[in-house]
Design a protein around this motif. Structure first.
Motif, PDB file in Angstrom:
ATOM      1  N   HIS A   1       0.119   8.415  -4.409  1.00 54.71           N
ATOM      2  CA  HIS A   1      -0.383   7.352  -5.265  1.00 54.71           C
ATOM      3  C   HIS A   1      -1.098   6.341  -4.383  1.00 54.71           C
ATOM      4  CE1 HIS A   1       1.868   8.451  -8.981  1.00 54.71           C
ATOM      5  NE2 HIS A   1       2.628   9.079  -8.076  1.00 54.71           N
ATOM      6  N   PRO A   2      -2.382   6.450  -4.180  1.00 53.72           N
ATOM      7  CA  PRO A   2      -3.092   5.524  -3.276  1.00 53.72           C
ATOM      8  C   PRO A   2      -2.938   4.095  -3.801  1.00 53.72           C
ATOM      9  CG  PRO A   2      -4.506   7.336  -3.960  1.00 53.72           C
ATOM     10  CD  PRO A   2      -3.301   7.369  -4.832  1.00 53.72           C
ATOM     11  N   PRO A   3      -2.706   3.160  -2.909  1.00 51.04           N
ATOM     12  CA  PRO A   3      -2.501   1.780  -3.350  1.00 51.04           C
ATOM     13  C   PRO A   3      -3.761   1.218  -3.999  1.00 51.04           C
ATOM     14  CG  PRO A   3      -2.693   1.904  -0.967  1.00 51.04           C
ATOM     15  CD  PRO A   3      -2.611   3.306  -1.453  1.00 51.04           C
ATOM     16  N   GLY A   4      -3.591   0.451  -5.041  1.00 50.61           N
ATOM     17  CA  GLY A   4      -4.719  -0.196  -5.701  1.00 50.61           C
ATOM     18  C   GLY A   4      -5.578   0.757  -6.504  1.00 50.61           C
ATOM     19  N   SER A   5      -5.078   1.979  -6.707  1.00 52.33           N
ATOM     20  CA  SER A   5      -5.877   2.925  -7.476  1.00 52.33           C
ATOM     21  C   SER A   5      -5.047   3.433  -8.660  1.00 52.33           C
ATOM     22  CB  SER A   5      -6.289   4.090  -6.575  1.00 52.33           C
ATOM     23  OG  SER A   5      -6.701   5.171  -7.365  1.00 52.33           O
ATOM     24  N   THR A   6      -5.716   3.705  -9.762  1.00 47.32           N
ATOM     25  CA  THR A   6      -4.963   4.204 -10.918  1.00 47.32           C
ATOM     26  C   THR A   6      -4.853   5.723 -10.893  1.00 47.32           C
ATOM     27  OG1 THR A   6      -7.006   4.134 -12.142  1.00 47.32           O
ATOM     28  CG2 THR A   6      -5.494   2.292 -12.468  1.00 47.32           C
ATOM     29  N   THR A   7      -5.725   6.376 -10.127  1.00 48.67           N
ATOM     30  CA  THR A   7      -5.655   7.841 -10.075  1.00 48.67           C
ATOM     31  C   THR A   7      -4.724   8.280  -8.962  1.00 48.67           C
ATOM     32  OG1 THR A   7      -7.508   7.927  -8.583  1.00 48.67           O
ATOM     33  CG2 THR A   7      -8.005   8.139 -10.935  1.00 48.67           C
ATOM     34  N   THR A   8      -4.252   9.518  -9.104  1.00 44.45           N
ATOM     35  CA  THR A   8      -3.378  10.061  -8.058  1.00 44.45           C
ATOM     36  C   THR A   8      -4.055  11.262  -7.429  1.00 44.45           C
ATOM     37  OG1 THR A   8      -2.336  11.503  -9.654  1.00 44.45           O
ATOM     38  CG2 THR A   8      -1.298   9.372  -9.299  1.00 44.45           C
ATOM     39  N   ARG A   9      -3.581  11.663  -6.260  1.00 48.38           N
ATOM     40  CA  ARG A   9      -4.170  12.849  -5.617  1.00 48.38           C
ATOM     41  C   ARG A   9      -3.077  13.788  -5.176  1.00 48.38           C
ATOM     42  NH1 ARG A   9      -9.091  10.740  -1.971  1.00 48.38           N
ATOM     43  NH2 ARG A   9      -9.476  12.987  -1.896  1.00 48.38           N
ATOM     44  N   ARG A  10      -3.345  15.042  -5.407  1.00 45.03           N
ATOM     45  CA  ARG A  10      -2.385  16.055  -4.999  1.00 45.03           C
ATOM     46  C   ARG A  10      -2.641  16.355  -3.520  1.00 45.03           C
ATOM     47  NH1 ARG A  10      -1.914  21.895  -7.820  1.00 45.03           N
ATOM     48  NH2 ARG A  10      -1.505  20.554  -9.592  1.00 45.03           N
ATOM     49  N   VAL A  11      -1.606  16.261  -2.688  1.00 44.02           N
ATOM     50  CA  VAL A  11      -1.823  16.469  -1.262  1.00 44.02           C
ATOM     51  C   VAL A  11      -1.186  17.760  -0.758  1.00 44.02           C
ATOM     52  CG1 VAL A  11      -2.186  14.064  -0.660  1.00 44.02           C
ATOM     53  CG2 VAL A  11       0.130  14.972  -0.740  1.00 44.02           C
TER      54      VAL A  11
ATOM     55  N   PRO B   1      -5.694  13.430   2.672  1.00 47.64           N
ATOM     56  CA  PRO B   1      -7.132  13.624   2.420  1.00 47.64           C
ATOM     57  C   PRO B   1      -7.922  12.357   2.728  1.00 47.64           C
ATOM     58  CG  PRO B   1      -5.950  13.348   0.356  1.00 47.64           C
ATOM     59  CD  PRO B   1      -4.921  13.351   1.433  1.00 47.64           C
ATOM     60  N   ASP B   2      -7.268  11.220   2.829  1.00 46.63           N
ATOM     61  CA  ASP B   2      -7.971   9.960   2.949  1.00 46.63           C
ATOM     62  C   ASP B   2      -6.996   8.980   3.607  1.00 46.63           C
ATOM     63  OD1 ASP B   2      -9.892   8.136   2.727  1.00 46.63           O
ATOM     64  OD2 ASP B   2      -9.810   7.901   0.530  1.00 46.63           O
ATOM     65  N   VAL B   3      -7.524   7.951   4.198  1.00 45.73           N
ATOM     66  CA  VAL B   3      -6.638   6.952   4.812  1.00 45.73           C
ATOM     67  C   VAL B   3      -6.898   5.580   4.197  1.00 45.73           C
ATOM     68  CG1 VAL B   3      -6.049   5.747   6.927  1.00 45.73           C
ATOM     69  CG2 VAL B   3      -6.379   8.219   6.959  1.00 45.73           C
ATOM     70  N   ARG B   4      -5.903   4.983   3.606  1.00 46.17           N
ATOM     71  CA  ARG B   4      -6.010   3.591   3.099  1.00 46.17           C
ATOM     72  C   ARG B   4      -4.963   2.780   3.839  1.00 46.17           C
ATOM     73  NH1 ARG B   4      -7.296   4.147  -2.659  1.00 46.17           N
ATOM     74  NH2 ARG B   4      -8.951   5.712  -2.644  1.00 46.17           N
ATOM     75  N   GLU B   5      -5.404   1.848   4.657  1.00 52.30           N
ATOM     76  CA  GLU B   5      -4.427   1.116   5.455  1.00 52.30           C
ATOM     77  C   GLU B   5      -3.865  -0.051   4.665  1.00 52.30           C
ATOM     78  OE1 GLU B   5      -6.051   0.253   9.241  1.00 52.30           O
ATOM     79  OE2 GLU B   5      -6.089   2.389   9.760  1.00 52.30           O
ATOM     80  N   THR B   6      -2.512  -0.130   4.566  1.00 53.31           N
ATOM     81  CA  THR B   6      -1.852  -1.260   3.902  1.00 53.31           C
ATOM     82  C   THR B   6      -0.634  -1.659   4.724  1.00 53.31           C
ATOM     83  OG1 THR B   6      -0.555   0.281   2.608  1.00 53.31           O
ATOM     84  CG2 THR B   6      -2.466  -0.704   1.514  1.00 53.31           C
ATOM     85  N   ALA B   7      -0.182  -2.890   4.518  1.00 53.37           N
ATOM     86  CA  ALA B   7       1.024  -3.345   5.188  1.00 53.37           C
ATOM     87  C   ALA B   7       2.240  -2.743   4.503  1.00 53.37           C
ATOM     88  CB  ALA B   7       1.097  -4.878   5.171  1.00 53.37           C
ATOM     89  N   ASP B   8       2.154  -2.564   3.190  1.00 51.30           N
ATOM     90  CA  ASP B   8       3.294  -2.056   2.437  1.00 51.30           C
ATOM     91  C   ASP B   8       3.474  -0.563   2.624  1.00 51.30           C
ATOM     92  OD1 ASP B   8       3.567  -4.562   1.484  1.00 51.30           O
ATOM     93  OD2 ASP B   8       2.354  -4.160  -0.324  1.00 51.30           O
ATOM     94  N   LEU B   9       4.644  -0.088   2.167  1.00 50.04           N
ATOM     95  CA  LEU B   9       4.878   1.350   2.136  1.00 50.04           C
ATOM     96  C   LEU B   9       4.032   1.961   1.029  1.00 50.04           C
ATOM     97  CD1 LEU B   9       8.764   1.371   2.376  1.00 50.04           C
ATOM     98  CD2 LEU B   9       7.133   2.006   4.149  1.00 50.04           C
TER      99      LEU B   9
END
Ligand SMILES: Nc1ncnc2c1ncn2[C@@H]1O[C@H](COP(=O)(O)OP(=O)(O)O)[C@@H](O)[C@H]1O
Ligand SMILES: [Mg+2]
Lengths: 608, 250
Positions: free
Chosen positions: A127-137, A155-163
């Motif tokens: 569940h990428p943060p800040g996104s409503t769509t999900t991705r199967r990994v 598949p992608d990198v989204r850097e966040t402080a949270d888990l």
């Protein structure tokens, strides 16, 4: 004794030489075909093959609803200074993600699970943060003791402080809820294919029948006529064709336009007039002594009939376009009426033109016969030479015109512009023909039938030799991608194929009835209808079904180059490497072919 | 009056089937054409209605040069000449009625006949012809449902439809058993006598020739070897016609 021995030894030698030659040929073949057994055995290739076969073996037939159980495990992006693993336990299941963080899309992740039910399967969803769509990994499948290990990357990198949240979805149950979209598409397209094949087979059969008579040796060899007849037929043919086509177009124009109501009234009037013409002055079927009057009535009836068909066509257009929005689910009926009416109006001038050609040629033939019988030898010879000049010129002009037309399409640019040049060349050829005709006697019978037979046969053979795929390219360019192009190709190929098969049937008929009907004084056409047709009809029907079956197969191939139907869909699926979808289509084709094969075999055995 | 003058037929493969054959047949005769198989009987009959093209010579029917007309003229001549065949030559898959009606094709409007329509008068005539040969009740049967004798009667009915002035019969009873053969021959005889139709009939058995022919002509290897009354065929003539090995049984 000695001689036979020698002969035998010679035979042995010969066999050896032939064997050696065959071996050489084989060796060369191996080189040409590049036989290399190493490549298919490479592990990468084998993996690809296994993947492909696995997908093909799981056709995308149904849509499913899943009952699932979810567990969340957390992931970090980017990695903290000391990466660790995450662990999670629930209802006897233990899941470990190690490491539990990534910095790039290359960093490997490893998910292990224990205590799952045997062979349980599921997916890992991010569940990428800040996104409503999900991705199967990733996907997982437990072994017999309920354990699994999957390695994957993000598949992608989204850097966040949270888990960040990874959802482990375990599939508990799968229920079929209906047919998949692929299955729906496939059914739709296979129906299109069957209909394409059906239309091509029926139209092809209808057109192949008369052509097959022209390609039957036994019917054609004794068609002979004097030169004057032949030339008159050639000269009158274009006039008849033009007259027929032009008259019809004119009649159709007169019948077009106006309200539907007017059309209906017109139709009634035409039917009334037709009845009057048919009834007035004795039956049209009798051989009345007033031949001219009779012919005039036939002509009038024909014109009225054409006009009536024009009115019917226009009424059909109106009716079709009126019905289509009103019929709901049955809208295709309205569309069908519209298309048929359109076809009628489009093809009527063409067929009337053909009828005109036939009538004119028959008239020319008879006229020539009369002239040949009546004229004195000198006059006949003069007429013959004059007509040969004109006839040859007309024929040459027609050929040149056709060639020029093809060139205007850009196939060959070197051909000069049409016009006077063509005329001049034609006249010159005509004069040459006239000079050659000097050697003919007016009463000499020219074997026209044999010439027509040879021409028709070679044309059919030529058409059969052209790959349908190649024709498919041509017609896709001409009429665009879609089922129409495919249908046209199938029609042409059906005509060529059935024309040949039918003519072979005609050549195999019992000659006796033909002889008997000829002896009654019947003309050529009557002989064919009364002595030949009854003998061949069952075979023709059987072949038409057989052709339907072939057309289904062929249309899938033509579909690959844009000819519509299931072939086109299959080509798209394979191009997108959607092999599970392709698998459905392949199965559908196989089923239809098997069923049609069976049905056509049954029908054939029933008829013949 | 049929006149055949110096008729010769050489087939494309060089076989000389008829060699300079000449004879005359006054109208109304029943001519038996005899000879061994291969002697040229079929060829002769087929030259008369031009199912086979003669190589040379002339054939006249009254003042029509049967051997030289073509096209429309030939068809008009053919429709006055009925023909009956050893193997009946019916269209098996068509009805008896349609087979009989096909005898009318030379007369009717071609276009209408292509649509399968015949004038009512012709349909009535077809039933009358079938009645004459005694198989009216089979009119709607398919031709291949009939027995051999019945099929040949359909053949006769078909020839009658042409209102012929002459009937050519090519071994009409050779595929039938003797009892049936006599019945078919009697039909031909009746037609010959009542309708004054000239009959040329090739036959195998001399007893049939003696019984039904008013006249006989014989071919041997394409040459005319006898022309006279059937009763004149004595032992010497028989040897001339059939050769020395043949044994007279009729
Ligand atoms: N179409 C043909 N081509 C070549 N030879 C033929 C043909 N028809 C018949 N013949 C030959 O001509 C001769 C006469 O044949 P035919 O008229 O059928 O004799 P018949 O009817 O008396 O038995 C025979 O030798 C036969 O083989
Ligand atoms: Mg014979």
């Amino acid at each position: 004794m000695k001689e036979t021995e020698n002969a035998q030894r010679g035979k042995g030698w010969k066999t050896a030489v032939y064997l050696l030659l065959a071996l050489l040929l084989y060796a060369y073949g191996v080189q040409v075909t590049n036989v290399n057994l190493e490549e298919p055995l490479e592990p990468r290739r084998q993996q690809n093959l296994v993947g492909l076969i696995r997908q093909l073996a799981r056709p995308d037939l149904f849509s499913y609803a899943n009952e699932t159980r979810s567990m969340d495990i957390s992931l970090r992006m980017p990695c903290p200074d000391e990466p660790k693993g995450s662990q999670l336990g629930s209802e006897g299941r233990t899941i470990v993600l190690a490491p539990n963080c990534v910095n790039t899309t290359q960093d490997p992740l490893r998910l292990t699970g224990e205590g799952f039910p045997a062979n349980a399967s599921g997916v890992v969803i991010w569940h990428p943060p800040g996104s409503t769509t999900t991705r199967r990994v990733a996907e997982f499948r437990a072994d017999g003791s309920g354990n699994f290990i999957v390695r994957f990357t993000m598949p992608d990198v989204r850097e966040t402080a949270d888990l960040q949240r990874l959802e482990i979805v375990e599939l508990l149950d799968r229920r079929i809820t209906g047919s998949s979209d692929t299955l729906k598409l496939t059914l739709d397209r296979i129906l299109e294919t069957i209909l394409m094949a059906f239309m091509a087979s029926t139209v092809g059969t209808i057109l192949a029948v008369p052509i097959s008579f022209l390609a039957a040796r036994n019917l054609m060899t004794d068609v002979k006529m004097p030169q004057i007849s032949l030339m008159l037929a050639v000269i009158l043919a274009p006039i008849g064709g033009w007259l027929g086509g032009w008259l019809t177009r004119w009649l159709l124009q007169a019948a077009a336009g106006g309200q539907a109501l007017v059309g209906l009234i017109l139709l009634l009037v035409v039917i009334g007039l037709l009845a009057v013409v048919l009834r007035l002055g004795g039956s049209l079927l009798d051989d009345s002594p007033k031949r001219w009057q009779q012919a005039g009535r036939w002509l009038l009836a024909g014109l009225l009939g054409l006009f009536g068909l024009g009115v019917v066509g226009n009424l059909g257009l109106d009716l079709g376009s009126w019905l289509t929005p009103r019929l709901g689910l049955l809208a295709f009926v309205g569309n069908f009426i519209f298309v048929m009416a359109d076809f009628l109006l489009l093809l009527l001038p063409f067929f009337a033109g053909l009828a005109g050609v036939a009538a004119a040629m028959s008239l020319g033939g008879r006229l020539g016969q009369r002239l040949t019988e009546r004229l004195s030898l000198g006059a006949a010879k003069l007429a013959m030479i004059g007509l040969t000049v004109v006839g040859t010129a007309v024929f040459t002009y027609a050929l040149l015109f056709a060639a020029n037309w093809v060139c205007l399409l850009g196939v060959c640019r070197w051909w000069p512009e049409a016009g006077q040049w063509l005329l001049l060349v034609s006249l010159l050829v005509g004069v040459v023909g006239g000079v050659l005709a000097l050697r003919l006697q007016p009463k000499q019978q020219i074997a026209v039938g044999t010439a027509v037979y040879i021409f028709t046969r070679s044309t059919l053979n030529g058409l059969r030799a052209i790959e349908p795929v190649l024709m498919g390219f041509v017609f896709v360019v001409w009429v665009g991608i879609g089922p129409l192009a495919g249908t046209i190709v199938l029609i042409i190929h059906s005509i060529a194929d059935l024309g040949k098969l039918f003519s072979e049937q005609v050549e195999n008929i019992a000659e006796g009835p033909l002889e008997a009907v000829t002896a009654t004084g019947a003309n050529r056409l009557q002989t064919i209808v009364y002595a030949v047709v009854p003998q061949i009809v069952p075979h023709f029907i059987a072949f038409a079904f057989y052709r339907w079956d072939i057309n289904v197969r062929m249309s899938t191939i033509i579909g690959f180059v844009g000819g519509g139907g299931i072939g086109l869909a299959l080509q798209r699926a394979t191009n997108l490497t959607q092999y599970r979808q392709a698998s459905v289509m392949v199965i559908a084709i196989a089923l239809v072919v098997i069923i049609l094969d069976y049905v056509s075999a049954k029908i054939r055995s029933r008829i013949i | 009056m049929l006149r055949v003058k110096n008729l010769t037929k050489v087939y494309e493969d060089g076989t000389v089937a008829l060699k300079d054959v000449s004879f005359e047949v006054p109208a109304g005769e029943f001519v038996a054409v005899i000879g061994l198989s291969g002697s040229g009987k079929s060829t002769l009959l087929r030259c008369i209605n031009r199912l086979i093209e003669p190589t040379s010579g002339e054939i006249w029917w009254d003042d029509v040069a049967l051997s030289h007309i073509t096209g429309e003229e030939l068809r008009r001549a053919r429709r006055r000449i009925g023909m009956i065949f050893q193997h009946f030559n019916l269209v098996d898959r068509s009805s008896v009625l349609r087979n009989v009606l096909s005898g009318r094709l030379g007369y009717v409007n071609p276009l209408a006949s292509l649509l399968g329509r015949f004038p009512e008068a012709d349909v009535a005539r077809a039933y009358a012809s079938l009645d004459r040969v005694g198989i009216r009740d089979k009119a709607l049967n398919r031709a291949d449902e009939l027995s051999g004798g019945q099929r040949q009667r359909v053949g006769i009915a078909r020839a009658l439809m042409q209102e012929p002035e002459m009937i050519l019969a090519d071994e009409p009873v050779a595929s039938l058993d003797p009892a049936l053969a006599h019945s078919i021959m009697r039909h031909l005889q009746t037609i010959n006598r009542e309708d004054k139709i000239t009959v040329l009939c090739s036959l195998h058995f001399l007893d049939l020739v003696q019984q039904y022919g008013t006249r006989a002509i014989a071919l041997n290897a394409g040459e005319l070897v006898f022309d006279g009354r059937p009763a004149e065929i004595d032992d010497q003539k028989f040897i001339d016609i059939y050769g020395r090995e043949a044994e007279r049984i009729g």
